[in-house]
Design a protein around this motif. Structure first.
Motif, short mmCIF file in Angstrom:
data_model
loop_
_atom_site.label_atom_id
_atom_site.label_comp_id
_atom_site.label_asym_id
_atom_site.label_seq_id
_atom_site.Cartn_x
_atom_site.Cartn_y
_atom_site.Cartn_z
N ARG B 179 0.84 -1.21 0.00
CA ARG B 179 0.00 0.00 0.00
C ARG B 179 0.87 1.24 0.00
NH1 ARG B 179 -5.41 0.94 1.73
NH2 ARG B 179 -5.79 2.97 2.71
N VAL B 183 1.07 4.12 -2.84
CA VAL B 183 0.73 5.49 -2.45
C VAL B 183 1.83 6.47 -2.83
CG1 VAL B 183 0.66 6.86 -0.33
CG2 VAL B 183 -0.97 5.02 -0.67
N PRO B 480 -5.21 2.20 -2.77
CA PRO B 480 -6.44 2.89 -2.34
C PRO B 480 -6.90 3.91 -3.37
CG PRO B 480 -4.54 3.61 -1.05
CD PRO B 480 -4.08 2.48 -1.89
N THR B 483 -5.00 6.36 -5.94
CA THR B 483 -3.61 5.98 -6.22
C THR B 483 -3.59 4.91 -7.30
OG1 THR B 483 -3.56 4.14 -4.67
CG2 THR B 483 -3.07 6.32 -3.77
N TYR B 602 1.50 11.73 2.66
CA TYR B 602 0.49 10.76 2.26
C TYR B 602 -0.22 10.15 3.48
CZ TYR B 602 2.97 10.94 -2.20
OH TYR B 602 3.55 11.37 -3.37
N GLU B 604 -2.95 10.56 4.78
CA GLU B 604 -4.38 10.26 4.69
C GLU B 604 -4.66 8.81 4.39
OE1 GLU B 604 -3.79 12.54 0.93
OE2 GLU B 604 -5.81 11.74 0.51
N TYR B 605 -3.72 8.10 3.80
CA TYR B 605 -3.98 6.70 3.43
C TYR B 605 -3.69 5.73 4.57
CZ TYR B 605 -4.10 8.64 -1.27
OH TYR B 605 -4.42 9.37 -2.38
#
Lengths: 421, 831, 243
Positions: B179, B183, B480, B483, B602, B604-605
């Motif tokens: 992830r 991202v 997510p 992205t 980043y 927020e992910y």
């Protein structure tokens, strides 16, 4: 130097004469102090300070214990036999023999203490004895034997001054002492001989073998002590005495070697792997073959030569040398008995038994046991040997055990000692 | 005289009294030697028991009961499994399982080797000089450097490579590392965790059973029978699979099959392993000659006529005719007027050539050459029979060293004993032609009717991706919304990327739970490439060889110290609660990723908690959850190990005999492999470890580096409790006495093992378990600055990265490290 | 299990199936864990043998683990886990001078940590080599006491303690603190092969009863007459070529 008793002040002479003896005592005290210090060290670190581990879990303390029991039993057997079988030539050595027996058994009993992991629980032996255990039998017989030998020494001392009054008591003591001594070493033998787990030990020959090696080593020890007395104490051994001592040693050595040899033949011919495992280590080519050579050559053939071959027999010091070698040989036998009984366990598959301590540089397992004593063990044993020597020297000095029974010149005075021959 | 006696008696008494006094003083020493007293170290607090899954690099995926007292783990034991599926069906009996490694996890977690704090390199790379820094400093440094390098060389110049050190969901080889890579737009390594030597056989599996060009197949997958399914087998063949040592808990199932059902066990292996010792038959095969043996067995099947005609007809491409001019499938529109694009069969019921899907087809011929149009066309099965014609027992013996009589009897067993299950290890994949070996096994199982049936199949561990991937919405987790999925860069391509910017430059790398610099093949090449990296981050809980080369080390958590989920090949979901607080300053990889992502902008992910992520990934409570987890509640997940819904149960892939291939059938004739001369499984010699290799005269020994029960790859390696059983932790070379004595090598001698790529030194262990001509040095031991389990060097100094072009056909398994396809020479070292 | 009378004493017996023991040492590690054993101590070891070989009639193929007998490819390999055999006629019980080692009614042979004087006669008497002595300071698992973690008394005898004092002997206790509350010894729980079975020989319905009386359970060194409470199921003869 003047020769009359009165001419010299006793004290001054005493000082001059006793100097070597002080050095001797100083050495013995030093050994005992070393031994005690080593034991304190061992209490602190635990028995990990020794060379024993889970595979060879008995070592120097136990084989030296058995050795001293043997020396003790042998001394008393010799002394008692002199009385029981009427061997006049050996009677002068009776008290020395019993003194030696008492000192040996005391030291043997003390030898067990440093072998215990929890020595301060030793009272459990008396509170919860297990009557099926040969160790309990041995403690019992050692206690009885020690008391007996101290009493016997007292009786013999009284007899030396009042022979007629004590004669029959001496006789009774000898008749009791002989089987007691035999029993002492048989029971000690049974500590090993009854164990089904160890085929090297589990033979009915064990008790006879121990008794005969006791006679051998015990007699040799008493011989050695007598020769020391002859040398340092200006006592003289009769030729007859020497002859009997030689005879005891030679015969018991023959029987001893015969027993050991018979055991070898039984194991070799049977060729059962579990039995052969230990013997192979001892026979020439094995990793413990030096014991074989010491037992058979150093402690066997050479003393036999020294005692039988006329030319060698007549050599001064041959009897003393033979005695020393015989004692060394019997000690080698004790090492062989105890250590080799452990080295190849009955259940022996890779990776072997756990060792019981951890050292990242060595394996935590041993398929074949390894053992060599550490300085702690050597120190403690030497300390107890020093104690033995001190007890014998002290007893010798104070009890005058080498005095002749007849002719009541019962006190060899200092001055006589310093005079000429 | 009497006076003296009394005096000496008194003196003696005094001495004894004095002795007692001394003894009493010494009693205090006895206290220190341990009179028993209650120690406050004993466990007196309240004990809590947790259930978790053992996520270390092992597909056994055992369930652990973890006892905790006063915040410290005090005991681990095997945990029970749930007895019903999520949907409520009765699950097959599955015993609690654990092994010596799981049991050692306490000493692993509390090991003095544990990395306690973040560190920054202050000396030369690999010099072992570190400076302790704070997490804030570490993550800032990483964020800065990653950003810098991405700006300078491109986004994909940062390579994130999580690997199988953990098989858990969030922090493992299918986890948050990917992830993060997506991202930040970076490249990332192999998410199935089987590219380092474990992708050749999956590639072969896909050739035969999966169409890699169909997007619905997502680039290829790999799965197998559930372990308990083996109870239905009449015969089980362990092909290059030392199950009793490497998949320990599954061996119980094999023993149960043997003892309760009379199942026959056969072990095919160049080594006489414990699996071979407990099998009914041992097949001592030359390493790398597997396809030849399979061809020899198939020769017997054809000779005896024991191939399963009905099965072949129904489920394989066996009846389809082949165009003799180009080897491709004969197309119906080439030979039948008005026919569409379809396969062609010869219908025996009316002796007519028809299109395969023609409803009038009754009994397509499985054998024979038939006239179709202008062609004399063989059926695919006939082509297979013709190919195996040369594999007589004698010829097979020559190629494989398996006695001709045994080849014959194996052929008899394979034809008569049904169902027959094959359990194949990744040992078979550690060969250049591992794909071919798997293709051959599937061919053999196809013609004997053993695929998609209970008690049959070709399985590597169990379940494979069916359990590992299917229940989860991984692609949404990895990429997510907003992205793009990370750019794939397989471990085998790492060196080219670093050294030659091919396919793109890589200048930084992050290895979470990946001991890449030790476990990857051709280690010398890897280390040279690592030197060229500008920035290396390693997250681990112990100081591995890869950590030795890092610029920043982040202390990672063990499986006790963070929340996660373990899904495993045995079809149970095991919730992994956080059991103890992270030791020292260790943090979970998710926390580390969050901190760095925040600093890179980043954040927020990564706002979700692990629990929230788990619910998202499994779509718990949502109608579009995968059928295997349909109906799962969080409550249930966190209270027991819950079995997935599978159909059938025990799980058998392709039970419905529907295959995701182009033809919908088992394609043992693989048209797409024609350019590689591998359309049929004709034996090919190993790329290096073959007597036909000219190198063989210089390096005549095949070098294996197999797995040992005393560690799991490079984990548990330095634990004293395991080392003291395993030769003190020292590596050794297993060599047959017949190879050792001509070289003057005695048991325990130090030997040098070498080839053109590198060398190593260890002590020799003489053993008859090795086939003469083959040597073995267990992999996974450490070669780090502080800890060396091999006297010098490492088995991976001797291995290579020769990739097989054919594998590129399968996007998810494009390359493979052939660890065992290696030749060496061994000599005494004198040292 | 049917309710038993209060004074009912089971006869505890363990059966080990060598036909499926793979020599993984999981039982040995489990034992170390439950008992907080230090490094260098193994109450339970897993020996490498040839199938059904209980005596060293054939010399080991090697000093090392896992080395088979025979000549490739005709090799043989099996494993023998050995811990205290809990003998009914135990030589160790006979020789202990202070009755620190004793046999309990249920067949377990236990050591009283408070009474042992550390003479190690029991170690000399044991044919199976399963007794360990606390020679000195020990290195336990890192992190602290693990496993059962408390003292355990049976009657007035202290038969388990998590950190043993120097100078006493110890060995497998059949996990006495567990079996007394109806659980199984930890090696039985941990064995991944299900190769260890534990139970009450007096119970006619128990698995151990069946395995001992019908299933061919054999004792180790039966000729010595120690009558162990640990039985071994033999390795089945494997004949290739038969299905």
């Amino acid at each position: 130097m003047a020769t009359t008793t009165a001419a010299l002040p006793a004290r001054a002479t005493r000082t001059r004469t006793f100097r070597p003896i002080w050095a001797w005592y100083a050495l013995l005290v030093a050994l005992m102090v070393w031994g005690l210090a080593a034991w304190i060290d061992e209490l602190h670190y635990g028995l990990a300070a020794t060379g024993m581990r889970d595979v060879v879990s008995w070592g120097m303390y136990i084989f030296t214990f058995a050795f001293f029991i043997g020396l003790s039993a042998g001394g008393l057997i010799m002394a008692s036999s002199a009385e029981v079988f009427g061997i006049k030539a050996l009677k002068p050595l009776s008290r020395l023999g019993v003194l030696s027996a008492a000192a040996c058994v005391a030291v043997a009993a003390l030898m067990i203490i440093p072998d215990l992991g929890q020595p301060f629980r030793v009272e459990n032996i008396f509170i919860h004895p297990n009557w099926t255990s040969p160790l309990i039998w041995d403690i019992l017989i050692i206690t009885i034997y020690f008391i007996f030998s101290v009493v016997d020494l007292y009786v013999l001392q009284r007899h030396a001054t009042e022979p007629s009054r004590w004669k029959s008591i001496v006789r009774v003591m000898a008749y009791v002492g002989l089987p007691t001594a035999i029993l002492l070493h048989s029971v000690t033998a049974w500590i090993f001989g009854l164990q089904i787990a160890r085929s090297w030990w589990n033979t009915s020959l064990m008790a006879p073998l121990f008794v005969v090696s006791a006679v051998l080593s015990g007699t040799a020890l008493v011989t050695l002590l007598a020769l020391c007395a002859e040398h340092f104490g200006k006592v003289e051994l009769a030729e007859d005495t020497r002859k009997w001592l030689r005879g005891f040693i030679v015969i018991s050595l023959f029987i001893d070697l015969f027993f050991v040899g018979a055991d070898y033949i039984t194991v070799l011919w049977g060729n059962v792997p579990a039995d052969r495992a230990a013997l192979n280590l001892v026979l020439p080519g094995g990793s413990w073959a030096q014991l074989f050579w010491i037992e058979w050559i150093v402690g066997g053939l050479i003393p036999l030569a020294l005692l039988l071959i006329p030319r060698l027999r007549k050599m001064p010091g041959s009897l003393g040398l033979a005695s020393i070698l015989v004692i060394v040989g019997v000690y080698a036998f004790r090492i062989e008995l105890v250590v080799l009984g452990f080295i190849n366990p009955l259940t022996q598959f890779p990776p072997g038994n756990a060792v019981g301590t951890y050292n990242p540089a060595t394996s935590s397992f041993q398929l074949v046991g390894r053992y060599h004593p550490t300085w702690i063990e050597i120190g403690i044993v030497l300390g107890l040997v020093g104690l033995f020597a001190a007890l014998v020297t002290f007893g010798y000095q104070k009890l005058h055990v080498m005095e002749p029974l007849e002719g009541r010149k019962h006190r060899k005075t200092v001055s006589t000692r310093t005079s000429g021959s | 005289m009497a006076k003296f006696s009394r005096r000496s008696f008194l003196g003696g008494s005094a001495a004894v009294a004095g002795g007692l006094v001394v003894a009493d003083h010494l009693r205090f020493f006895a206290q220190s030697t341990g009179e028993l007293t209650s120690s406050d170290e004993f466990l007196t607090g309240k004990e809590v028991v947790y259930r978790t899954g053992h996520s270390n690099n092992c597909d056994g995926a055992c369930g652990h009961l973890v006892h905790v007292t006063d915040g410290r783990v005090t005991m681990i034991g095997p945990a029970e499994w749930g007895t019903t599926t999520i949907a409520g069906e009765q699950a097959p009996t599955f015993h609690p399982r654990i092994c010596l490694r799981g049991l050692s996890q306490i000493s692993n977690t509390y090991s003095p080797d544990r990395i306690k704090y973040p560190y920054k390199r202050v000396g030369e790379r690999g010099s072992g000089k570190w400076q302790r820094i704070t997490w804030d400093e570490a993550t800032s440094l990483i964020a800065t450097k990653f950003t810098e390098i991405q700006e300078k060389y491109g986004k994909t110049a940062v390579w994130v490579a999580p690997y199988t050190g953990s098989l858990a969901l969030i922090e493992g080889v299918i986890g948050a590392g990917f992830r993060f890579a997506s991202v930040i737009g970076a490249s990332a390594g192999d998410s199935e965790g089987d590219n380092e030597g474990d992708s050749a056989t999956p590639a072969g599996w896909n050739y035969v059973l999966v169409d890699p060009t169909n997007p619905a197949n997502a680039g290829g997958f790999f799965t197998g029978h559930e372990s308990v399914d083996f109870m239905s087998a009449k015969t089980i063949v362990f092909w290059a699979n030392n199950v009793a040592e490497t998949s320990l808990p599954d061996w119980r199932i094999m023993c149960d099959a043997r003892d309760e059902n009379g199942t026959r066990l056969i072990s095919v292996d160049p080594r006489f392993t414990v699996t071979a010792a407990q099998s009914d038959e041992f097949v001592p095969i030359r390493p790398g000659a597997d396809t030849a043996l399979i061809d020899g067995i198939m020769h017997q099947i054809f000779a005896n006529g024991t191939y399963d005609t009905d099965y072949i007809r129904a489920n394989t491409v066996g009846p389809y005719l082949i165009n003799p001019t180009n080897g491709k499938w004969l197309l119906a529109n080439e030979v039948i007027a008005g026919a569409k694009d379809d396969y062609v069969v010869f219908d025996e019921s009316d002796n007519k050539v028809k299109a395969a899907s023609d409803p009038s087809v009754k009994t397509p011929a499985v054998m024979g050459t038939h006239k179709a149009g202008n062609f004399q066309a063989r059926t695919a099965l006939q082509a297979l029979a013709d190919m195996t014609a040369k594999y007589t027992p004698e010829y097979t013996e020559k190629l494989t060293d398996v006695p001709a009589s045994q080849v014959v009897s194996l052929g008899q067993v394979w034809g008569a004993s049904k169902p027959l299950a094959v359990r194949v290890g990744f040992g078979l994949s550690h060969w250049y032609h591992g794909d071919l070996h798997m293709q051959a096994l599937l061919t053999l199982q196809a013609i004997t009717g053993n695929i998609g049936v209970h008690g049959g199949g070709v399985t590597t561990f169990a379940g494979g991706m069916a359990a590992t991937f299917a229940p989860f919405d991984l692609f949404d987790f990895w990429a997510p919304k907003g992205t793009k999925i990370y750019t794939l860069l397989e471990p085998m391509n790492f060196c080219d990327a670093v050294e030659k910017d091919d396919p793109f430059p890589v200048r930084a790398a992050w290895f979470p739970i990946d001991n890449f610099a030790q476990q990857m093949s051709d280690r010398n090449r890897i280390r040279a490439a690592m030197e060229k990296l500008e920035f290396v981050v390693v997250s681990d809980y112990s100081l591995t060889a890869t950590a030795d080369l890092a610029d920043v080390i982040l202390p990672a958590c063990t499986y006790f110290e963070k929340t996660d989920l373990l899904s495993s090949n045995n079809f149970y979901l095991q919730y992994m609660p956080k059991i103890i607080d992270p030791l020292f300053e260790s943090k979970s990889d998710l926390d580390a990723i969050r901190m760095i992502a925040e600093k890179m902008g980043y954040g927020e992910y990564f706002t979700e908690t692990p629990e929230e992520f788990l619910k998202q990934i499994m779509r718990i409570g949502q109608p579009d959850a995968d059928p295997s987890v349909q109906g799962l509640t969080w409550e249930r997940l966190t209270t027991e190990a819950v079995r997935l819904n599978t159909d059938p149960m025990p799980y058998v892939p392709f039970f419905n005999q529907q295959y995701p291939t182009k033809s919908g059938k088992i394609e043992f004739y693989v048209e797409m492999l024609l350019p590689f001369d591998q359309e049929l499984c004709d034996h090919k010699e190993p790329i290096e470890a073959s007597p036909t290799n000219p190198l063989y005269s210089k390096y005549p020994l095949v070098f294996l580096s197999t797995h040992t029960k005393f560690r799991t790859h490079s984990q548990f390696v330095n634990l004293p409790w395991l080392k003291e059983i395993n030769n003190g932790g020292d590596g050794f070379l297993e060599i047959n006495p017949r190879d050792a004595s001509p070289r003057g090598i005695a048991d325990g001698d130090v030997v040098r093992i070498f080839n053109d790529r590198g060398e190593m030194k260890v002590r020799a262990r003489l053993t008859e378990s090795m086939k003469p001509g083959v040597v073995n040095c267990y992999q996974g031991g450490w070669d780090t600055i502080r800890v060396k389990h091999y006297i010098e060097g490492h088995p991976n100094n001797l291995t290579h990265q020769i990739a097989k072009p054919a594998q590129a056909l399968i996007p998810n398994f494009p390359s493979n490290a052939a660890y065992y396809d290696v030749l060496v020479q061994v000599e005494t070292s004198g040292a | 299990m049917a309710a038993k009378k209060d004074d009912y004493v089971p006869h505890h017996v363990m059966v080990i199936d060598t036909n499926r023991c793979i020599g993984c040492w999981s039982c040995a590690i489990a034992c170390k864990q439950i008992n907080n054993e230090p490094l260098g101590y193994f109450w339970n070891r897993v020996l490498t043998t040839a199938p059904n070989q209980s005596s060293t009639a054939k010399a080991p193929a090697s000093d090392n683990l896992d080395v088979p007998w025979g000549t490739y490819p005709n090799c043989e390999l099996a494993y023998l886990p050995v811990a205290c055999q809990q003998c009914n006629d135990a030589p160790c019980v006979k020789v202990c001078p202070v009755q620190a080692t004793f046999r309990r009614d249920d067949g377990t042979v236990l050591i009283d940590y408070n009474r042992c004087i550390g003479c190690r006669y029991c170690m000399a008497a044991c044919p199976y080599g399963v007794r360990i002595f606390n020679w000195g300071d020990s290195q336990y698992a890192p992190g602290g006491v693990v496993g059962y973690g408390k003292e355990y008394w049976t009657g007035d005898r202290l038969v388990f303690t998590p950190e043993r004092p120097k100078g006493v002997v110890e060995k497998c206790t059949f996990c006495v603190e567990r079996i007394d509350v109806g659980e199984k010894p930890y090696c039985v729980v941990a064995c991944p092969m299900g190769a260890r079975i534990f139970g009450d020989l007096n119970d006619p319905d128990s698995e151990v009863n069946e395995l001992v009386n019908i299933g061919g359970g054999e004792q180790l060194h039966p000729e010595l007459g120690t009558d162990p409470n640990v039985y071994y199921l033999p390795v089945a003869k494997r004949v290739p070529g038969e299905s």
